[in-house]
Design a protein around this motif. Structure first.
Motif, PDB file in Angstrom:
ATOM      1  N   PHE A   1      35.927 -65.420  -3.135  1.00 28.61           N
ATOM      2  CA  PHE A   1      37.267 -64.881  -2.872  1.00 28.61           C
ATOM      3  C   PHE A   1      37.855 -64.345  -4.167  1.00 28.61           C
ATOM      4  O   PHE A   1      37.788 -64.997  -5.206  1.00 28.61           O
ATOM      5  CB  PHE A   1      38.175 -65.975  -2.299  1.00 28.61           C
ATOM      6  N   VAL A   2      38.438 -63.136  -4.098  1.00 24.50           N
ATOM      7  CA  VAL A   2      39.081 -62.518  -5.257  1.00 24.50           C
ATOM      8  C   VAL A   2      40.471 -62.055  -4.853  1.00 24.50           C
ATOM      9  O   VAL A   2      40.619 -61.307  -3.868  1.00 24.50           O
ATOM     10  CB  VAL A   2      38.271 -61.319  -5.791  1.00 24.50           C
ATOM     11  N   LEU A   3      41.485 -62.489  -5.572  1.00 23.87           N
ATOM     12  CA  LEU A   3      42.857 -62.044  -5.347  1.00 23.87           C
ATOM     13  C   LEU A   3      43.245 -61.102  -6.480  1.00 23.87           C
ATOM     14  O   LEU A   3      43.098 -61.444  -7.661  1.00 23.87           O
ATOM     15  CB  LEU A   3      43.825 -63.231  -5.317  1.00 23.87           C
ATOM     16  N   THR A   4      43.737 -59.923  -6.127  1.00 24.23           N
ATOM     17  CA  THR A   4      44.174 -58.942  -7.124  1.00 24.23           C
ATOM     18  C   THR A   4      45.676 -58.746  -7.011  1.00 24.23           C
ATOM     19  O   THR A   4      46.187 -58.428  -5.930  1.00 24.23           O
ATOM     20  CB  THR A   4      43.453 -57.600  -6.928  1.00 24.23           C
ATOM     21  N   VAL A   5      46.381 -58.946  -8.103  1.00 20.49           N
ATOM     22  CA  VAL A   5      47.835 -58.798  -8.152  1.00 20.49           C
ATOM     23  C   VAL A   5      48.173 -57.538  -8.937  1.00 20.49           C
ATOM     24  O   VAL A   5      47.737 -57.369 -10.079  1.00 20.49           O
ATOM     25  CB  VAL A   5      48.499 -60.018  -8.831  1.00 20.49           C
ATOM     26  N   THR A   6      48.939 -56.635  -8.318  1.00 22.94           N
ATOM     27  CA  THR A   6      49.384 -55.417  -8.995  1.00 22.94           C
ATOM     28  C   THR A   6      50.855 -55.169  -8.658  1.00 22.94           C
ATOM     29  O   THR A   6      51.427 -55.833  -7.794  1.00 22.94           O
ATOM     30  CB  THR A   6      48.555 -54.187  -8.561  1.00 22.94           C
ATOM     31  N   ALA A   7      51.439 -54.199  -9.349  1.00 21.23           N
ATOM     32  CA  ALA A   7      52.848 -53.810  -9.180  1.00 21.23           C
ATOM     33  C   ALA A   7      53.809 -54.863  -9.711  1.00 21.23           C
ATOM     34  O   ALA A   7      54.828 -54.528 -10.320  1.00 21.23           O
ATOM     35  CB  ALA A   7      53.181 -53.466  -7.723  1.00 21.23           C
ATOM     36  N   ALA A   8      53.505 -56.142  -9.499  1.00 21.94           N
ATOM     37  CA  ALA A   8      54.337 -57.223 -10.028  1.00 21.94           C
ATOM     38  C   ALA A   8      53.988 -57.544 -11.472  1.00 21.94           C
ATOM     39  O   ALA A   8      54.759 -58.205 -12.166  1.00 21.94           O
ATOM     40  CB  ALA A   8      54.176 -58.478  -9.170  1.00 21.94           C
ATOM     41  N   THR A   9      52.823 -57.078 -11.913  1.00 19.56           N
ATOM     42  CA  THR A   9      52.333 -57.342 -13.270  1.00 19.56           C
ATOM     43  C   THR A   9      52.139 -56.015 -13.998  1.00 19.56           C
ATOM     44  O   THR A   9      51.926 -54.970 -13.369  1.00 19.56           O
ATOM     45  CB  THR A   9      50.999 -58.108 -13.213  1.00 19.56           C
ATOM     46  N   VAL A  10      52.188 -56.051 -15.324  1.00 23.07           N
ATOM     47  CA  VAL A  10      52.110 -54.805 -16.091  1.00 23.07           C
ATOM     48  C   VAL A  10      50.745 -54.143 -15.988  1.00 23.07           C
ATOM     49  O   VAL A  10      50.602 -52.948 -16.239  1.00 23.07           O
ATOM     50  CB  VAL A  10      52.455 -55.047 -17.583  1.00 23.07           C
ATOM     51  N   LYS A  11      49.733 -54.902 -15.600  1.00 22.97           N
ATOM     52  CA  LYS A  11      48.398 -54.367 -15.375  1.00 22.97           C
ATOM     53  C   LYS A  11      47.752 -55.204 -14.274  1.00 22.97           C
ATOM     54  O   LYS A  11      48.221 -56.317 -13.973  1.00 22.97           O
ATOM     55  CB  LYS A  11      47.556 -54.438 -16.654  1.00 22.97           C
ATOM     56  N   PRO A  12      46.707 -54.696 -13.637  1.00 23.23           N
ATOM     57  CA  PRO A  12      46.086 -55.477 -12.555  1.00 23.23           C
ATOM     58  C   PRO A  12      45.489 -56.777 -13.059  1.00 23.23           C
ATOM     59  O   PRO A  12      44.835 -56.812 -14.106  1.00 23.23           O
ATOM     60  CB  PRO A  12      45.004 -54.527 -12.019  1.00 23.23           C
ATOM     61  N   VAL A  13      45.736 -57.840 -12.321  1.00 23.53           N
ATOM     62  CA  VAL A  13      45.246 -59.171 -12.678  1.00 23.53           C
ATOM     63  C   VAL A  13      44.454 -59.726 -11.507  1.00 23.53           C
ATOM     64  O   VAL A  13      44.876 -59.614 -10.352  1.00 23.53           O
ATOM     65  CB  VAL A  13      46.408 -60.116 -13.022  1.00 23.53           C
ATOM     66  N   GLN A  14      43.305 -60.343 -11.790  1.00 25.29           N
ATOM     67  CA  GLN A  14      42.469 -60.900 -10.740  1.00 25.29           C
ATOM     68  C   GLN A  14      42.250 -62.397 -10.924  1.00 25.29           C
ATOM     69  O   GLN A  14      42.111 -62.879 -12.040  1.00 25.29           O
ATOM     70  CB  GLN A  14      41.103 -60.195 -10.695  1.00 25.29           C
ATOM     71  N   LEU A  15      42.221 -63.080  -9.805  1.00 27.66           N
ATOM     72  CA  LEU A  15      41.848 -64.484  -9.752  1.00 27.66           C
ATOM     73  C   LEU A  15      40.607 -64.575  -8.883  1.00 27.66           C
ATOM     74  O   LEU A  15      40.604 -64.098  -7.743  1.00 27.66           O
ATOM     75  CB  LEU A  15      42.978 -65.326  -9.158  1.00 27.66           C
ATOM     76  N   SER A  16      39.537 -65.184  -9.411  1.00 26.22           N
ATOM     77  CA  SER A  16      38.263 -65.244  -8.700  1.00 26.22           C
ATOM     78  C   SER A  16      37.863 -66.684  -8.414  1.00 26.22           C
ATOM     79  O   SER A  16      38.050 -67.572  -9.252  1.00 26.22           O
ATOM     80  CB  SER A  16      37.172 -64.558  -9.529  1.00 26.22           C
TER      81      SER A  16
END
Length: 267
Positions: A205-220
């Motif tokens: 499972f990979v969660l990608t957070v964007t728009a809320a952070t200054v650059k894309p961040v992933q949790l794997s």
């Protein structure tokens, strides 16, 4: 807006025509970002659209998206057998803050190069483990993940003379199940947070957070995490920021909620 400092626009027909690029002469594709604000330091453009790169190419390894592919072209791309992630294409296209006129000129590569936190093509390509192909002035090329290409709010790793050629989405990610969530402070406002979760056939499972952070961040994760673990990991992220489209603490809070909704959906 008019860019009154531009005195020359060259139509590129081959890679050799890109030698004109420098700090004051930059690539032009759709132009929706370039013409959206003053560019007083620029003197010329090299038009990439005349290179006529194929917009979308299906390969045995996945999908190649030309930097000059428009948002409209990507939104209309038909589903391929086994590509469970396909709905995310249209979902991310609709996250673009713009009219149908913008959709028909704005490009995937231009959206990445603008490197805005709320760039929807950043959200899509980062979430699907996209890899960019960059052409360098000396004729060489390099590849890197989209998550490394974007370095901050409106910044990326491109140097003067370099061109973003394409983005590759691997088959492994395209065959994964994907959950999508977006939130904004107003119905037509710029995204305050865009999250995509990807559950692969292997169970990863990979969660990608964007728009809320200054650059894309992933949790794997090797497997779908429990609610408490996912929430704690999202809360520990430190790339949140505040602007007119949302405060950092609000972005963190809503991202925790959206992440759990995605987790439950994919479970």
């Amino acid at each position: 807006m008019d860019l009154n400092t531009i005195t020359d626009v060259r139509l590129a027909r081959s890679r050799a025509d890109l030698v004109a690029l420098c700090t004051t002469v930059v690539p032009l594709a759709g132009g929706s970002a370039l013409f959206g604000e003053p560019q007083n330091h620029l003197e010329g453009f090299v038009d990439l659209m005349t290179l006529e790169w194929p917009a979308l190419t299906v390969t045995p390894d996945g999908l190649d998206i030309a930097a000059t592919c428009t948002i409209a072209e990507l939104s209309r791309f038909p589903a391929q057998p086994g590509w469970l992630a396909h709905p995310a294409f249209f979902q991310c296209c609709t996250a673009l803050f713009g009219s149908f006129k913008v959709w028909n000129v704005a490009t995937v590569g231009g959206n990445l190069c603008a490197s805005l936190p709320a760039g929807p093509m950043t959200s899509l390509t980062a979430a699907l483990d996209g890899e960019v192909l960059i052409w360098s002035p000396d004729g060489s090329e390099r590849r890197m993940p989209v998550t490394s290409f974007i370095t901050g709010n409106t910044t990326n790793i491109l140097t003067p003379g370099e061109v973003l050629r394409s983005i590759h989405l691997p088959l492994r990610a395209l065959e994964a199940r994907v959950g999508y969530r977006k939130i904004a402070l107003s119905p037509l406002g710029r995204s305050g947070a865009v999250l995509l979760g990807r559950l692969e056939r292997s169970g990863a499972f990979v969660l990608t957070v964007t728009a809320a952070t200054v650059k894309p961040v992933q949790l794997s994760y090797d497997a779908l995490p429990d609610a408490d673990t996912l929430r704690a990991d999202v809360e520990r992220l430190d790339e949140w920021f505040t602007d007119a489209h949302g405060a950092a603490d609000w972005r963190r809070a809503v991202s925790c909620v959206l992440a759990d909704e995605i987790r439950e959906e994919l479970a």
